[in-house]
Structure formats: C-alpha cells, structure tokens
Design an enzyme around this catalytic site. Structure first.
Site, PDB file in Angstrom:
ATOM      1  N   SER A   1       0.829  -1.209   0.000  1.00  0.00           N
ATOM      2  CA  SER A   1       0.000   0.000   0.000  1.00  0.00           C
ATOM      3  C   SER A   1       0.857   1.250   0.000  1.00  0.00           C
ATOM      4  CB  SER A   1      -0.953   0.006   1.186  1.00  0.00           C
ATOM      5  OG  SER A   1      -0.297  -0.336   2.348  1.00  0.00           O
TER       6      SER A   1
ATOM      7  N   HIS B   1      -2.998  -2.602  -5.897  1.00  0.00           N
ATOM      8  CA  HIS B   1      -3.294  -2.214  -4.512  1.00  0.00           C
ATOM      9  C   HIS B   1      -4.782  -2.358  -4.262  1.00  0.00           C
ATOM     10  CE1 HIS B   1      -3.806   1.057  -1.258  1.00  0.00           C
ATOM     11  NE2 HIS B   1      -3.506  -0.117  -0.697  1.00  0.00           N
TER      12      HIS B   1
ATOM     13  N   GLU C   1      -6.154   0.179  -7.133  1.00  0.00           N
ATOM     14  CA  GLU C   1      -5.130   1.080  -7.687  1.00  0.00           C
ATOM     15  C   GLU C   1      -4.124   0.225  -8.445  1.00  0.00           C
ATOM     16  OE1 GLU C   1      -3.828   3.139  -4.094  1.00  0.00           O
ATOM     17  OE2 GLU C   1      -4.724   4.993  -4.803  1.00  0.00           O
TER      18      GLU C   1
ATOM     19  N   ASN D   1      -4.299   6.597  -0.236  1.00  0.00           N
ATOM     20  CA  ASN D   1      -3.733   6.706   1.109  1.00  0.00           C
ATOM     21  C   ASN D   1      -2.931   7.992   1.290  1.00  0.00           C
ATOM     22  OD1 ASN D   1      -4.899   4.388   1.999  1.00  0.00           O
ATOM     23  ND2 ASN D   1      -3.146   3.087   1.511  1.00  0.00           N
TER      24      ASN D   1
END
Ligand code: T1G
Length: 652
Positions: A405, A426, A438, A476
């Site tokens: 991540s 991801h 992702e 994130n």
C-alpha cells in the site's frame, strides 16, 4: 439499422441494435415510433415482439443526451403510444433492463426474460427518478412496497425475483426469442391486457410497514435528494390519479436532471468508466489469465484469493508453513460461504470456486501461474525476497504483482530479473468487496502487463485507477493529508467527535477518527514510525495518535482509541482522550478555540485539494476525474458531490 422489423408468420419482431447497451437514444426512439406505426397499420401483424441485439435489453435513456436539447419523440410520449397500441407488444428481455429500458418493458403488454436477466430502476444512482412513467406504472403492477424498494434503492432484481413480484410474466425455458414469439402468438387469442396506466395501484399491505420504509429511505439518503424525490413520486402515484401523477413525475424528473447532484452523479458514473481507458493500449492485447497465484494468506491475501475465485479464476494460495496455509484456506472458505449466503454467487459457482482453489507451501505450485500477487508483510526486504524466490519457479512472462500500500515498487521491480513484468495491484480491504483497485505502474512496466492488469480488474468487476509510484499512491496519500489536518484541529480546539460529526453531516459514511478506530490506530502508527527518520522536522507533528498507541489504545479492537467502546461495540466520547488532547494543546502552547463545522470541512477539503494538485503535478494521478473516482470509492467521499475535484469546480 438502429431499429429493424422482421416478421415470423403474423408476428412482427422489432429489433433494437444500438451498441453498447441499447440506450434509448433519439435514433432508437424514432425507430421504435416508426415500428409502432408500421406494425399497427399492417393487418397481417397480430402481435409484436420487442427485443434487442447484443448483450442487453435497453439499459436506460441515453445519459449522454442529458444536457442537450430534447428531441421528439420524448421517451414518455413514445411509451404512451406503445401502451395504447392496438396490438399486443411482448418485451423479450435479456441482460439488464434498466431505467427507461424497464419503463419500456412496462408499457409492453407482456414481459418475458431469460434466467440471467436483471431488471431495475437505478435512476436514483444518477440523482434522478424514473422519468418515463416508472414511478406511476410500477406500483400498478407490483406491490408499492416493492416498487419503493426498487425505485428508492436503485438496485436491480433478478428474473426469478421479478417473476415472484409479478414484474414479468415468464422466464424463457428455451430460446428467449422463440419463447417470446410463442407468447405473442398465444396473446392473439386473448383480449389485450389493460394498460398499467388504467389500472388501480396495488393496495398497500400495511400503512405502518410503508411508513417504516419511508423513514428508512430518508435516513439512508444522507444528503442525497433523489431517494427523497422517489418517495414523493410514489406518494403521488398512490394519491393522485395516473395522469396527474405522470405530470408530477415528469416535473420532479426534470428538476432533478438539471440539479447539481445529478450532474455530479452522472460525472462520477462516466469517470468510473473512463479510468479503464488506460488499459486500452492501441495494438496491445492483454495476456490470457487463468491461474492466479497469491502469496500470503492473511486478511488481504485471502481476500484477494477470494476475489479471484469469485471472478472464476483458478487460484493457488501460498503460505510459509502448513499451519498458516490452513488458516489462509479457512479464511478463503469463510468468504466464499458468506458470498453464497449473500447471494453474490450461486451454489454451482461456489462449488466451482472451491474446485478451483488450492493451497500450498511451495512456490513450485505456481510454475504455471499466469499472474502472481504477493500480499506478505509490509517490509521491502521481505517482499523482495518473495519476488526473487518466486522468479526461480515461474515462466519468464508470468506477471508479478505486489499488493503493497505504500512501498516503492520501482525498487522491487529492479530487484527482479523481469522488471517489465512487475506491477502494483493495490486492493482495499475487504479485497473481495471494495470496488477500487489502484494499478500502480512502475517506470519499467511493459504495455502488455498494464493492459493485462486492467483486463484482470474488469473481470473482478473492480474500478481500476492508474497510479504512479509514490508514497501512498493516490488514496492513502490524500487520506494521510487530511488525517494530519484533522489532527492539527484536535490541537487547535476540536475534539474527534466534532470533526467526525462535521464529516458525517457533509455526507461521509463516517468521520476520519471513527474510521481510524475501526481500521486500527496501530497501522498508521507503524507507518509514522517507519517514516520518522525521514520526517521533515519543520513539518507540524501531532503526537496524540502515538500517545494513544503507546498506551495500547488501538481503537475498536482494544476497546479504546479516540473513542471508548462498550462491550457491544457502541462508541462513546472518551474523557481520557479529551484530557490527553487538552494536555497536548497546553504542552504545545496552543490556546484552544472552537472550530465550526464549516471551518472543519473547509480545512479538510482544502487539504484534499492541495494534495490532489500535487499528485497531478507529479503525474502520480492521471487526471482530476481519477481522483474523484478514488475518493468516492476508497473513503466514501459523498458520491452525490461528484468527488472533491468536481465539487470544487461547481459554480457558486
Ligand atoms: N447511456 C449512455 N451510455 C451508457 C449507458 C446509458 N444509459 N449505460 C452505459 N453506457 C455506456 C458506458 O458509459 C460505457 O461506455 C458502455 O456503455 C458500457 O458500460 C427515462 C432517465 C448497463 C449495467 O442508470 O448500469 O433511463 O466507457 O462499462 O459494466 O427514467 O452500464 O464503453 O464508452 O458500465 O457491462 C438509467 C447505467 C439511465 C444504467 C452495463 N440506466 N448503466 O455495465 O458496462 S437514466 C442506468 C449501467 C433513465 C429514464 C431515466 C451499466 C450496465 P464506454 P459499462 P457494464
């Protein structure tokens, strides 16, 4: 031709052919109107079968026509003409009859589908309500309670459920078109059914139940207008005569169609489909995938394995020893069981998935894998060791993907013998449910690997967004930015519950501190500790989260985080957290001051937008629309705003 007519004996077969989803465009409406006139005037025609070429029946009005001048015949007018036709029309429905598509089927006199068909009125998802009579005709065919569920909830129903409800007359046993022709022939011997618009509404089973459903729809709307409008339209259908209810529906529809929320929801609808353009690389075909390897049977690895099994792939899960392999296997089986119980898969598909699943402790089991996804511990060396060990067992063209991540995938790729076949996939937890994926492209990845990753995502029914390598990729990284801003506000004067309440009022499903308590405070704590050596000493740093973790307060899972949690999981404002926050403000010499909801949201939105601008400048995110798609699907940024970038672009 967009609409053509063939005849079989005394049955006219009207075929719509408007790829990709037979949307009810102007050309389709014109063609249908001509077909209506032609078949009505042809004495040799006893009945009409309406069906569609390609993969689906009409999937709705043509959304791309919204915002352009309307062109006659309008769908409502055309449907009234069909409904009052002198000869019976039979709708032969396959694929998905949605929105205007189902409304077209409702004005036909009979409806027959194949077994896999789904039927729905999803207009609320576009900030609309059905605008071609659906809210008036549906409660005249099925119970108003079920009509409310379909219209305010926006979810389609399967053919078997549609038959139970009385929404369709028949599910074809054999060939859909042949069975529809047989139904049309049989209809000739019967009086033509009374048009729905001339029938009374089906009686409510219970006013209390109806009122309870209304309350639930209102509570769930969370700031979105269209479900509330759907209630109003159905109440009109129950209380007004059909003609007045149709006029009221059209007025409500037009008002919604021109509303900011509908423009935002239509924006995100198309933006979610545009993200996949990255995978359509001219002259590059995706590599065929059938055997997927997953290394690591923890929460993420098991979720990814389950997602691949649910998509029909053969999957091998690798763990380091028998005990871990057993645990990983059990996790996957629990997920498959839950998916079947929720009706996501049939029993047959469940059994097929179990058949397609194996677990091993040896990489040799992956020797014929087409794609291997590692989901091991978030440590660079651990991941590099896994990738290089895998290589020894795999074909040179096999694609290696990492579910990291935030680690640097360029560094991982460089450590392998096949950097061009290394990519980031991801997933978001739970991996078999969250739609967002992702796809992180490295500097060395080749086009076929990228195209294959996007094809893989489509098969998993994921919304795939391309990201370049960078701390936290897109989702994130933005979340870390507004989490920091929220933490600054704790020191400045707000409490976690103030910030979470402001975010919920804006339309988030939950606030940032509730979300962290749910995910576990130790996760971001570990990341902050990993980054501490390289942290900019001049950047403001808030220690509150670290202090909670140092005391073992990791959120829900330990009964205390930003909030206190009762045995049954209810969250309460925490006096200890409140004291800790005030002490921190004092220690930092900050004079606390009240921060209004408006300012809370302004600071959060500004932070999101500035981080998004940086992502666009650095090329880590492809375009502003992709950022909208990420934020709506990763963190529940309210969908009816269109996402942070669209929301900021709106006038006023
Ligand atoms: N109008 C125009 N284009 C549409 C469309 C539509 N209704 N639906 C899909 N497309 C395009 C989509 O942009 C994509 O284009 C391609 O078709 C394949 O879509 C009067 C007013 C039908 C379940 O809300 O739910 O009727 O990217 O990738 O995954 O009351 O599309 O290939 O160029 O999604 O197989 C109501 C919306 C409209 C249904 C197929 N109907 N569509 O899913 O393919 S409002 C809807 C879907 C209305 C009436 C009111 C899905 C699908 P491109 P896709 P898919």
């Amino acid at each position: 031709m967009t609409v053509s007519i063939q005849t079989r004996g005394n049955i006219a077969i009207v075929t719509i052919d408007n790829p990709p989803v037979n949307a009810a465009s102007h050309a389709v409406r014109l063609g249908l109107q001509n077909a209506l006139h032609q078949t009505s005037q042809d004495d040799a025609v006893q009945a009409v079968v309406l069906h569609c070429a390609g993969r689906t029946f009409i999937a709705g009005a043509d959304i791309t026509e919204f915002g352009t001048p309307s062109q006659d015949p309008s769908l409502p007018d055309l449907l009234t003409q069909i409904e009052t036709a002198s000869k019976p029309w039979v709708a032969a429905i396959h694929g998905t009859a949605l929105g205007g598509g189902l409304e077209t089927a409702l004005v036909c006199h009979y409806r027959i589908t194949d077994r896999a068909t789904k039927l729905g009125l999803p207009e609320v998802n576009l900030g609309l309500i059905p605008g071609a009579g659906g809210t008036v005709r549906l409660p005249r065919l099925i119970a108003p309670e079920h009509a409310l569920e379909m219209i305010a909830g926006g979810k389609p129903v399967a053919a078997t459920r549609a038959l139970e409800l009385g929404l369709i007359d028949q599910i074809a046993e054999g060939d859909l078109l042949e069975d529809a022709i047989a139904l049309a022939q049989a209809s000739g011997a019967r009086p033509i059914p009374l048009p729905l618009i001339e029938r009374p509404v089906v009686a409510l089973s219970s006013q209390d139940k109806w009122d309870g459903m209304i309350r639930k729809v209102k509570a769930k709307a969370r700031g979105q207008n269209s479900p509330i409008a759907a209630i109003k339209a159905l109440e009109n259908a129950l209380e007004l005569g059909a003609p007045a209810a149709l006029v009221a529906e059209r007025a409500l529809f037009l008002e919604l169609r021109d509303s900011d929320q509908s423009k935002a929801l239509r924006h995100i609808f198309f933006a979610e489909r545009a993200t996949a353009q990255v995978g359509r690389i001219k002259g590059v075909a995706a590599a065929p995938l059938s055997h997927i390897g997953v290394v690591g049977g923890g929460t993420m690895g098991a979720g990814i394995a389950a997602a691949c099994l649910l998509a029909g792939y053969r999957v091998t899960l690798i763990e380091r020893n028998e005990e871990a392999a057993d645990t990983g296997r059990d996790r996957v089986h629990v997920t498959l069981d839950q998916s079947r119980k929720r009706g996501v898969i049939t029993l047959a598909a469940h059994l097929q998935a179990v058949e397609s699943f194996q677990v091993s402790t040896s990489y040799a089991a992956l020797s014929d894998a087409d794609l291997v996804i590692e989901a091991v511990f978030e440590d660079m060396q651990v991941k590099i060791d896994v990738l290089t060990a895998l290589e020894a067992e795999m074909r040179p063209e096999t694609i290696l993907a990492t579910n990291t991540s935030y680690l640097d995938i360029n560094e991982m790729a460089a450590a392998t013998q096949r950097p061009s076949r290394v990519i980031g996939l991801h997933f978001f937890s739970p991996a078999h449910i969250m739609k967002l994926l992702e796809i992180v492209v490295t500097d060395s990845v080749d086009d076929q690997t990228t195209a294959t990753a996007f094809a893989f995502a489509k098969r998993l029914k994921k919304i795939a967004v391309r990201a370049k390598v960078g701390e936290g990729f897109i989702a994130n990284r933005i979340m870390s930015a507004y989490r920091r801003e929220a933490e600054y506000m704790l020191e400045d004067g707000a409490m976690p519950w103030d910030i979470d309440a402001a975010m919920r009022d804006f339309g988030f499903p939950m606030g940032i501190f509730e979300m962290q308590d749910l995910a576990g405070l130790d996760i971001s704590w570990a990341m902050r500790k990993r980054l501490s050596a390289t942290r900019d000493p001049d950047q403001r740093y808030v220690d509150i989260g670290d202090k909670l973790c140092e005391s073992g307060h990791f959120g829900r899972k330990t009964g205390r985080g930003y909030y206190d949690y009762t045995e049954d999981g209810r969250a309460h404002h925490s006096a200890e957290t409140s004291a800790l926050i005030k002490d921190e403000s004092q220690r930092k010499g900050i004079t606390r001051a009240h921060i209004s909801d408006k300012i809370i949201m302004a600071r959060i939105l500004d932070r999101i937008r500035s981080e998004a601008a940086a992502l666009l400048d650095q090329g880590i995110a492809r375009c502003a629309d992709d950022i909208d798609v990420v934020m709506v699907n990763a963190f529940g940024f309210p969908r009816w705003t269109g996402g942070p970038m669209f929301y900021q672009s709106r006038p006023g």
